[in-house]
Design a protein around this motif. Sequence first.
Motif, PDB file in Angstrom:
ATOM      1  N   UNK A  37     -68.324 -16.152 -27.718  1.00  0.00           N
ATOM      2  CA  UNK A  37     -68.803 -16.825 -28.931  1.00  0.00           C
ATOM      3  C   UNK A  37     -68.852 -15.823 -29.981  1.00  0.00           C
ATOM      4  N   UNK A  38     -70.327 -14.965 -29.971  1.00  0.00           N
ATOM      5  CA  UNK A  38     -70.626 -14.067 -30.795  1.00  0.00           C
ATOM      6  C   UNK A  38     -69.617 -13.071 -31.276  1.00  0.00           C
ATOM      7  N   UNK A  79     -77.572 -11.715 -28.718  1.00  0.00           N
ATOM      8  CA  UNK A  79     -77.948 -12.457 -27.271  1.00  0.00           C
ATOM      9  C   UNK A  79     -79.244 -12.129 -26.772  1.00  0.00           C
ATOM     10  N   UNK A  80     -79.590 -10.977 -26.967  1.00  0.00           N
ATOM     11  CA  UNK A  80     -81.034 -10.463 -26.288  1.00  0.00           C
ATOM     12  C   UNK A  80     -81.964 -11.027 -27.045  1.00  0.00           C
ATOM     13  N   UNK A 102     -76.999 -19.738 -35.731  1.00  0.00           N
ATOM     14  CA  UNK A 102     -78.002 -19.270 -36.692  1.00  0.00           C
ATOM     15  C   UNK A 102     -78.264 -17.716 -36.853  1.00  0.00           C
ATOM     16  N   UNK A 103     -78.493 -17.168 -35.495  1.00  0.00           N
ATOM     17  CA  UNK A 103     -78.713 -15.701 -35.443  1.00  0.00           C
ATOM     18  C   UNK A 103     -77.528 -14.734 -35.979  1.00  0.00           C
ATOM     19  N   UNK A 154     -75.333 -15.980 -38.116  1.00  0.00           N
ATOM     20  CA  UNK A 154     -75.329 -16.237 -39.768  1.00  0.00           C
ATOM     21  C   UNK A 154     -76.328 -15.243 -40.266  1.00  0.00           C
ATOM     22  N   UNK A 155     -77.449 -14.852 -39.741  1.00  0.00           N
ATOM     23  CA  UNK A 155     -78.466 -14.245 -40.132  1.00  0.00           C
ATOM     24  C   UNK A 155     -78.040 -12.838 -40.242  1.00  0.00           C
ATOM     25  N   UNK A 156     -77.338 -12.173 -39.009  1.00  0.00           N
ATOM     26  CA  UNK A 156     -76.830 -10.941 -39.021  1.00  0.00           C
ATOM     27  C   UNK A 156     -75.844 -10.844 -39.993  1.00  0.00           C
ATOM     28  N   UNK A 157     -74.974 -11.474 -40.301  1.00  0.00           N
ATOM     29  CA  UNK A 157     -73.898 -11.303 -41.121  1.00  0.00           C
ATOM     30  C   UNK A 157     -74.457 -11.460 -42.690  1.00  0.00           C
ATOM     31  N   UNK A 158     -75.636 -12.262 -42.945  1.00  0.00           N
ATOM     32  CA  UNK A 158     -76.031 -12.034 -44.210  1.00  0.00           C
ATOM     33  C   UNK A 158     -76.589 -10.748 -44.391  1.00  0.00           C
TER      34      UNK A 158
END
Length: 193
Positions: A44-45, A59-60, A89-90, A92-96
Amino acid sequence: MKNLESLTFKLSNQDYDWLCRLKNNDTKAFSEIYFTYWENFHDYCLRYLKNENLVKDVLHDVFLEFWKIRGKLEIKYSIKAYLAVCIKNKCIFVLKQMRRFEFLEIEDYDFQSVEHDQFSVRDIESQLNYVLTEKITNKSRIIFELNRNEDLSYKEIAYRLNLSVKSVEYHMSKVLTILRKSILTLITCMLFF
């Protein structure tokens, strides 16, 4: 465990067991959750982050945080749905953080996998069955089923059950109100918990 037992939605027996064990610091329960969902969430990620190392980091981080807050978990829907929202949500945060996000519209990302969509539909059907069997009277359920399953009009239902049309309207209104509230709560839980 009072909070778990008083939920509007019934957790699966497996989720309930895992949550109870997690709250008692059971590392085996955590491992079972991790190995049950890790592979699906990995794929998925990867669809969105396109980087194996970032996926492993996400994931970690999510599973580590999940373990850290195990004693405070108030999961209202299911562990899988809860983790899916955390992972989304994580991502999206990483992409930002990578500044790629500012050039893309959120609509460009379809964060609902086919499996997650099917999972959601199954749970909506399960919630519908729960409401129809546990939350309404037998008479209301019969009226609703005659209308929805047999496609009978209110007038036909009233005639068949020897009721007034107003009585049929009342029961249908009651059932639809309960269903609307239930589905709205379910969708809210899917989005935020």
